[in-house]
Design an enzyme around this catalytic site. Structure first.
Site, short mmCIF file in Angstrom:
data_model
loop_
_atom_site.label_atom_id
_atom_site.label_comp_id
_atom_site.label_asym_id
_atom_site.label_seq_id
_atom_site.Cartn_x
_atom_site.Cartn_y
_atom_site.Cartn_z
N THR A 154 -11.61 0.20 -1.30
CA THR A 154 -10.78 -0.59 -1.17
C THR A 154 -9.56 -0.21 -0.20
O THR A 154 -9.90 0.66 0.21
CB THR A 154 -9.53 -0.66 -2.03
OG1 THR A 154 -8.40 -1.92 -2.39
CG2 THR A 154 -9.29 0.24 -2.86
N ASP A 155 -9.16 -1.51 0.78
CA ASP A 155 -8.22 -0.69 1.66
C ASP A 155 -7.06 -0.21 1.45
O ASP A 155 -6.60 -0.17 1.71
CB ASP A 155 -7.89 -2.40 3.15
CG ASP A 155 -7.22 -3.58 2.07
OD1 ASP A 155 -7.20 -3.14 0.64
OD2 ASP A 155 -6.93 -4.04 2.59
N GLU A 156 -6.70 -0.76 -0.30
CA GLU A 156 -5.62 0.21 -0.87
C GLU A 156 -5.39 1.40 -0.48
O GLU A 156 -4.68 2.40 -0.84
CB GLU A 156 -5.14 -0.13 -2.78
CG GLU A 156 -4.76 -2.49 -2.33
CD GLU A 156 -4.41 -2.20 -3.44
OE1 GLU A 156 -3.65 -1.85 -4.45
OE2 GLU A 156 -4.13 -3.60 -3.44
N TYR A 165 -3.83 2.34 -9.00
CA TYR A 165 -5.09 1.29 -9.29
C TYR A 165 -5.61 2.48 -7.87
O TYR A 165 -7.21 2.91 -7.96
CB TYR A 165 -4.56 0.01 -9.31
CG TYR A 165 -5.51 -0.39 -8.48
CD1 TYR A 165 -7.32 -0.42 -8.61
CD2 TYR A 165 -6.14 -0.85 -6.86
CE1 TYR A 165 -8.21 -0.59 -8.36
CE2 TYR A 165 -6.62 -1.09 -6.24
CZ TYR A 165 -8.37 -1.23 -6.67
OH TYR A 165 -8.97 -1.83 -5.81
N LYS A 200 -9.38 4.32 -7.06
CA LYS A 200 -9.69 4.44 -6.04
C LYS A 200 -10.57 5.23 -5.78
O LYS A 200 -11.47 5.79 -4.73
CB LYS A 200 -10.14 2.50 -5.61
CG LYS A 200 -9.75 2.00 -6.49
CD LYS A 200 -10.72 1.26 -7.19
CE LYS A 200 -12.80 0.99 -6.07
NZ LYS A 200 -13.65 0.80 -7.04
O1 DAU Z 1 -6.75 -5.19 -0.89
C1 DAU Z 1 -7.48 -5.30 -1.81
C2 DAU Z 1 -7.20 -5.20 -3.61
O2 DAU Z 1 -6.78 -6.23 -3.30
C3 DAU Z 1 -7.79 -4.90 -4.41
O3 DAU Z 1 -8.14 -3.60 -3.83
C4 DAU Z 1 -7.35 -4.82 -5.68
O4 DAU Z 1 -7.99 -4.89 -6.82
C5 DAU Z 1 -7.21 -6.09 -6.19
O5 DAU Z 1 -6.35 -6.64 -7.19
C6 DAU Z 1 -5.76 -6.93 -4.37
O6 DAU Z 1 -4.68 -5.91 -4.76
P1 DAU Z 1 -3.22 -6.48 -4.56
O7 DAU Z 1 -2.23 -5.70 -5.40
O8 DAU Z 1 -2.95 -6.69 -3.46
O9 DAU Z 1 -3.20 -8.20 -5.08
P2 DAU Z 1 -2.62 -9.13 -5.79
O10 DAU Z 1 -3.72 -10.13 -6.02
O11 DAU Z 1 -2.62 -8.29 -6.88
O12 DAU Z 1 -1.19 -9.31 -4.93
C7 DAU Z 1 -1.76 -10.05 -3.65
C8 DAU Z 1 0.33 -10.00 -3.24
O13 DAU Z 1 1.16 -10.94 -4.32
C9 DAU Z 1 0.84 -9.06 -3.57
O14 DAU Z 1 1.72 -8.27 -2.21
C10 DAU Z 1 1.78 -9.04 -4.64
C11 DAU Z 1 2.09 -9.89 -4.46
N1 DAU Z 1 2.31 -11.18 -5.86
C12 DAU Z 1 0.75 -10.04 -7.28
C13 DAU Z 1 1.14 -11.17 -8.57
C14 DAU Z 1 -0.01 -11.02 -9.13
C15 DAU Z 1 3.33 -11.49 -6.08
O15 DAU Z 1 3.98 -11.33 -5.60
N2 DAU Z 1 3.15 -11.99 -7.67
C16 DAU Z 1 2.52 -11.75 -8.76
O16 DAU Z 1 2.74 -12.61 -8.81
#
Ligand code: DAU
Length: 297
Positions: A77-79, A101, A105
């Site tokens: 992942t880019d994270e 997480y 990774k």
């Molecule tokens: O960058 C790659 C990564 O993208 C992957 O390695 C991870 O497995 C994947 O879960 C994803 O990580 P993020 O944390 O960026 O994805 P997430 O969909 O959880 O969140 C995207 C953005 O939205 C992040 O800035 C947090 C925000 N968010 C997320 C959720 C679930 C919100 O504002 N509200 C929320 O309820």
């Protein structure tokens, strides 16, 4: 796919050496997609992430060693690079993970590279940005927000919604992984980014507009601890192999919104199971009496 004679599915735990042993014997390649992936879950319970992402990778690497598997691709992942305010990370940049997480990774990436250096294993690593598309578990922002909106439920935006993610359609990501698996140079790392950096709040508006809904569904909630502001990766190395993303983000997002609208039975089933317990704990704030008001930002 399931009907292909060359396809078989083994239901097992990546940490179970015996299951892995029997599944990989004779394989031409292993692609490790198996991971605990959700940042919020890694904050409430890091242990599963260390186990699956780090120890599970170790079990696979040992199997590659024992069986002399000719190719191993670690899906990362880019994270692992952490947050960047300006510019984009390249593959040789140091790792600076922020969450349990991304640390798990990063740990797995280190192990993969160490197995290359020490044992000469034929490994490759891809580091992808945020995927979107059909069949994504509705804990991730995009499917969570679309399905909540379709149900008239609030969209919980963390913090001030200014965090930036680089969105890539799942098909473009898979095409990149397939190319790296076939043509990548052994021992190399390849960044995979969509080139679509979007602030969370902008994306939230896009989803609501696509569904013809108003901004009243947006709820600003407490920020994710350690929330990385921006991810950005330079994909020149991957592009040099001949890859470029095919799905324009506007089209991809519109098709994704339509897919969740048209496939309600798929996500309704998920949202009635384990997901619901997770949601109620994770988003407790949404159910508290004065959560309607957006805090000063
Ligand atoms: O960058 C790659 C990564 O993208 C992957 O390695 C991870 O497995 C994947 O879960 C994803 O990580 P993020 O944390 O960026 O994805 P997430 O969909 O959880 O969140 C995207 C953005 O939205 C992040 O800035 C947090 C925000 N968010 C997320 C959720 C679930 C919100 O504002 N509200 C929320 O309820």
């Amino acid at each position: 796919m399931e009907h292909e004679p060359r396809y078989s599915f083994v239901h097992g735990d990546i940490c179970d050496e015996q299951v892995v042993e029997s599944a990989v014997a004779g394989a031409d390649a292993i692609v490790n997609f198996a991971a605990e992936t959700h940042v919020d879950r890694s904050i409430s319970g890091p242990q599963d992430f260390i186990r699956t992402d780090v120890l599970g990778t170790h079990v696979l690497l040992e199997a590659v060693r024992r069986h002399g598997i000719p190719r191993y691709l670690q899906v990362s992942t880019d994270e692992v690079y952490g947050s960047v305010v300006e510019g984009s990370f390249i593959e040789t940049d140091p790792l600076c993970p922020s969450s349990p997480y991304s640390a798990s990774k990063a740990g797995a990436d280190m192990l993969v590279l160490a197995y290359r250096t020490t044992f000469g294993l034929p490994v490759l690593i891809t580091r992808s940005s945020n995927n979107y598309g059909p069949y994504q578990y509705p804990e991730k922002m995009i499917p969570l927000f679309i399905t909540n909106a379709l149900d008239g439920q609030p969209l919980p935006v963390y913090g001030d919604g200014r965090n930036v993610r680089d969105w890539i359609h799942v098909q473009d990501n898979c095409a990149a992984l397939d190319l790296v698996l076939r043509q990548g140079d052994e021992g190399q790392i390849y960044n995979v980014g969509g080139g679509n950096e979007i602030e969370n709040l902008t994306l939230t508006h896009t989803i609501l507009q696509a569904l013809g809904l108003g901004e009243d569904l947006i709820r600003f909630v407490a920020d994710r601890p350690g929330h990385d502001l921006r991810y950005s990766v330079d994909c020149s190395k991957l592009r040099a192999l001949g890859w470029q993303p095919q799905v324009p983000v506007g089209e991809g997002m519109a098709a994704t919104v339509a897919w969740y609208r048209d496939n309600r039975p798929w996500w309704e089933k998920i949202k009635s199971g384990e997901w619901r317990r997770y949601y109620e704990v994770q988003y407790r704030e949404l159910h508290e009496p004065d959560s309607e008001a957006a805090p000063d930002r």
